[in-house]
Scaffold this active site. Structure first.
Site, short mmCIF file in Angstrom:
data_model
loop_
_atom_site.label_atom_id
_atom_site.label_comp_id
_atom_site.label_asym_id
_atom_site.label_seq_id
_atom_site.Cartn_x
_atom_site.Cartn_y
_atom_site.Cartn_z
N GLY A 78 0.69 1.50 0.43
CA GLY A 78 -0.04 2.68 -0.02
C GLY A 78 0.54 3.97 0.54
N ARG A 142 4.47 -2.60 -3.40
CA ARG A 142 3.84 -3.60 -2.53
C ARG A 142 4.52 -4.97 -2.59
NH1 ARG A 142 -0.57 -1.78 0.01
NH2 ARG A 142 -1.91 -0.20 -0.96
N ASP A 173 1.14 -5.20 7.40
CA ASP A 173 1.80 -6.27 6.66
C ASP A 173 3.29 -5.98 6.46
OD1 ASP A 173 -0.42 -7.94 6.32
OD2 ASP A 173 -1.14 -6.77 4.62
N LYS A 199 2.87 3.34 9.33
CA LYS A 199 2.25 4.15 8.27
C LYS A 199 0.95 3.52 7.83
CE LYS A 199 1.81 2.64 4.70
NZ LYS A 199 1.67 1.89 3.44
N THR A 200 -0.06 4.23 7.60
CA THR A 200 -1.23 3.89 6.79
C THR A 200 -2.37 4.86 7.07
OG1 THR A 200 -2.93 2.29 6.15
CG2 THR A 200 -2.11 2.04 8.39
N ASP A 202 -5.24 4.13 6.73
CA ASP A 202 -6.37 3.33 7.21
C ASP A 202 -6.57 3.41 8.72
OD1 ASP A 202 -6.37 2.61 4.59
OD2 ASP A 202 -5.64 0.58 4.90
N LYS A 239 -31.62 17.73 -3.79
CA LYS A 239 -32.22 16.78 -4.74
C LYS A 239 -31.43 15.49 -4.90
CE LYS A 239 -30.17 19.05 -8.76
NZ LYS A 239 -30.36 19.64 -10.06
N ARG A 249 -9.45 0.06 3.75
CA ARG A 249 -9.31 -1.40 3.71
C ARG A 249 -10.35 -2.04 4.62
NH1 ARG A 249 -5.11 -3.83 1.23
NH2 ARG A 249 -3.47 -2.31 1.31
N GLU A 308 -14.85 1.11 2.72
CA GLU A 308 -14.62 0.29 1.53
C GLU A 308 -14.60 -1.21 1.83
OE1 GLU A 308 -10.89 1.07 -0.48
OE2 GLU A 308 -9.71 0.45 1.24
N ARG A 423 -4.39 10.56 -0.11
CA ARG A 423 -3.22 9.81 0.35
C ARG A 423 -1.90 10.54 0.17
NH1 ARG A 423 -3.36 3.68 -1.65
NH2 ARG A 423 -2.42 4.69 -3.46
P1 FBP Z 1 -1.77 0.50 3.09
O1 FBP Z 1 -2.37 -0.49 4.03
O2 FBP Z 1 -0.67 -0.06 2.28
O3 FBP Z 1 -1.37 1.76 3.81
O4 FBP Z 1 -2.92 0.86 2.07
C1 FBP Z 1 -3.75 1.94 2.14
C2 FBP Z 1 -4.77 1.91 1.04
O5 FBP Z 1 -4.98 3.24 0.63
C3 FBP Z 1 -6.10 1.24 1.42
O6 FBP Z 1 -6.96 2.13 2.08
C4 FBP Z 1 -6.62 0.80 0.08
O7 FBP Z 1 -7.51 -0.27 0.18
C5 FBP Z 1 -5.36 0.38 -0.64
O8 FBP Z 1 -4.33 1.16 -0.10
C6 FBP Z 1 -5.43 0.61 -2.13
O9 FBP Z 1 -4.35 0.00 -2.73
P2 FBP Z 1 -3.58 0.52 -4.02
O10 FBP Z 1 -2.79 1.71 -3.60
O11 FBP Z 1 -2.67 -0.61 -4.37
O12 FBP Z 1 -4.60 0.85 -5.04
#
Ligand code: FBP
Length: 546
Positions: A78, A142, A173, A199-200, A202, A239, A249, A308, A423
């Site tokens: 991502g 991915r 991963d 990177k992420t 999350d 309201k 994630r 999420e 993102r």
């Molecule tokens: P990464 O772990 O690859 O950095 O993913 C981040 C993320 O934005 C998560 O928060 C989310 O669940 C997922 O990617 C969404 O995946 P996609 O980009 O394939 O819709």
């Protein structure tokens, strides 16, 4: 390409570097390391890259000459704000070591390596992307790099381009796969080093040596800005209840950080739900009680933040999902079953307990839980509409309480999901500096002949010149976990620490934030201006370090 005034000004921003990277640098080795768990298994799986020392870069008086080197780079998974700065830091780093060095980008993620899809990243291209958000310089993907055939195919193009080092910018991963690749290339003496970068958005790729993953800072600031705007709207119209699902994630770091920034009425933390063994009904009751108490004060409005990954942390749901994961990995024929029969088919195959839970779920959520896993075997939690599930159930509970005379008020819910909005945002100064430093550090790790390391920059709540650059062996972060039905070596995910200061700070304040409207409106990220406005780290990082 037409550019906005901000883009033009931002292109000229010079990211800050740690002092140790500015001039000549030397690598200092620390103690030998071991993996966080399952040491014997991980050592056996990574005989060439296990146990290496942590590296720290320090200033040096010695001017060492480096030969020119060709380096490859991959953006994996991502998007996260700052990826372009990792690449520009890497580019500047290898050019500083030797101006004849070259950088090649593999297109659309790890698949680009296997498919031999690449482009040379020249200074003209790099300059177009400095301090910008997104991963569009080379794209991301991915594809999971895990098979020997993929590694061998990749090696063909690396040899053809005379690439001696590959930098993989990814989450837990992708960095796990980077380590497997480093081990494989070392085992066959391929002459290719592999370096990872954390990177992420999350925020779940962190540990004692990796303080934060890049992108978390910017993404949380963008979400907090928008949630703040919603809170102001909500406090003006009085309201609506806004149910806001946030990416992240499995981990709830983003939800927690946004809660610390905006002080919402409710924020659910998945890790706490699991610890307290809460059921879906417990969560619904908790939210409904806050709605009812606020209604009693005449406040029929509020905000609820939902991570999420929540459903995976409700213990009964977690057991169901674990069985569903195995079921989907083993039953390849499931994809061929007619859509209208899928639910029944799953129910007929699950254990009695899990079949009953699955049957009780609203149709739409049941369907979403059975969607394909991502290439790493993860449930695609971003596709599960937890915000709607919860608001529907809260609405039903309130209706029951109304009949019983326990609640008087109006409940009108609106739904939001924030993830993609943040993102690819223009990186904050923190992410711009941090990413550039990570890329520059990766160049130093390459120059020092390292492989199987993750680029690391620490002491990140201090001014950037005091940041500590170095490398951490990726095997140090690993343990064995079940993935797609098999035990695999993987980097341990960092979930929210319920004993940590960020969660405790939230827990101490949440009752007050629930009943009294104490909203904070953080406003947009500022790139130019006083340092106390522009250069602040996340509250999570600050609380963790102080
Ligand atoms: P990464 O772990 O690859 O950095 O993913 C981040 C993320 O934005 C998560 O928060 C989310 O669940 C997922 O990617 C969404 O995946 P996609 O980009 O394939 O819709």
């Amino acid at each position: 390409m037409t550019k906005s005034a901000l883009q033009i000004a931002r292109a000229l921003y010079q990211p800050k570097l740690p002092t140790s990277l500015k001039g000549n640098t030397k690598a200092v080795e620390g103690e030998k390391t071991q993996s966080v768990a399952n040491q014997d298994e991980i050592k056996a799986l990574f005989p060439n890259t296990y146990g290496m020392p942590v590296i720290r870069f320090e200033e040096s008086n010695e001017n060492v000459e480096f030969p020119a080197i060709n380096v490859g780079v991959i953006l994996s998974g991502g998007q996260a704000p700052g990826g372009h700065n990792v690449i520009s830091g890497l580019f500047d780093g290898i050019k500083k070591l030797n101006p004849a060095s070259k950088l090649y980008g593999f297109i659309l993620g790890p698949g680009g390596l296997v498919d031999h899809n690449y482009k040379e990243l020249t200074s003209e291209i790099i300059d177009e992307y400095r301090n910008t958000g997104g991963f569009d310089i080379i794209g991301s993907g991915r594809t999971k790099l895990e098979k020997k055939e993929q590694f061998d195919k990749g090696l063909e193009i690396l040899k053809e381009l005379n690439i001696k080092a590959l930098v993989i910018i990814g989450g837990d991963d992708s960095n796990t796969n980077a380590c497997v690749l480093a081990e494989y290339y070392a085992s066959i003496n391929a002459g290719v080093q592999v370096i990872g970068c954390p990177k992420t958005i999350d925020g779940d790729l962190k540990n004692a040596m990796i303080e934060t993953s890049f992108g978390f800072d910017t993404a949380c600031k963008v979400y907090s800005e928008v949630i703040g705007n919603i809170q102001r709207d909500c406090n003006s119209a009085r309201k609506y209840w806004h149910f806001i699902k946030l990416m992240g994630r499995s981990a709830s770091h983003i939800a927690l950080e946004c809660a610390l920034q905006v002080q919402p009425n409710v924020c659910i933390i998945s890790e706490e739900v699991e610890k307290k063994n809460m059921s879906l009904d417990d969560i619904v009751t908790y939210i409904a009680e806050i709605v009812a108490k606020r209604a009693a004060n005449g406040d029929n409005f509020g905000t609820v933040l939902i991570p999420e990954g929540l459903v995976e942390f409700i213990p009964a749901m977690k057991r169901l999902i674990a069985e569903l994961n195995d079921f989907l990995a083993e039953n390849k024929e499931f994809a061929l079953i007619k859509k209208s029969h899928k639910r029944e088919y799953i129910i007929s195959k699950l254990s009695k307990e899990n079949a009953a839970i699955y049957e009780s779920l609203p149709e739409v959520v049941a369907r979403q839980l059975a969607l394909d896993r991502d290439p790493h075997g993860n449930v695609q939690v971003s596709l599960i509409e937890t915000e709607k599930l919860l608001s529907e159930m809260v609405g039903k509970k309130l209706a029951e309480w109304k009949e019983q005379g326990k609640y008087v008020g109006k409940f009108s819910a609106l739904h939001h999901f924030f993830g993609y909005e943040g993102r690819c945002a223009t990186p904050s100064n923190f992410d711009a500096d941090y990413c550039y430093s990570l890329g520059y550090t990766a160049a130093q790790l390459i120059a020092n002949g390292k492989t199987g390391y993750m680029s690391s920059v620490r002491n990140t709540t201090a001014p950037a010149d005091q940041w500590i650059a170095g490398g951490v062996p990726i095997t140090m972060m690993m343990n064995m976990e079940k993935r797609s039905g098999e035990m695999k070596p993987v980097i341990q995910k960092a979930l929210v620490d319920l004993n940590g200061k960020p969660f405790k700070t939230f827990a101490e304040n949440r009752e007050n934030w629930a009943l009294n409207t104490e909203y904070v409106y953080p406003g947009p990220i500022q790139y130019f201006g006083p340092t106390e406005v522009c250069d602040q780290p996340t509250k999570t990082l600050f609380l963790e370090q102080h």
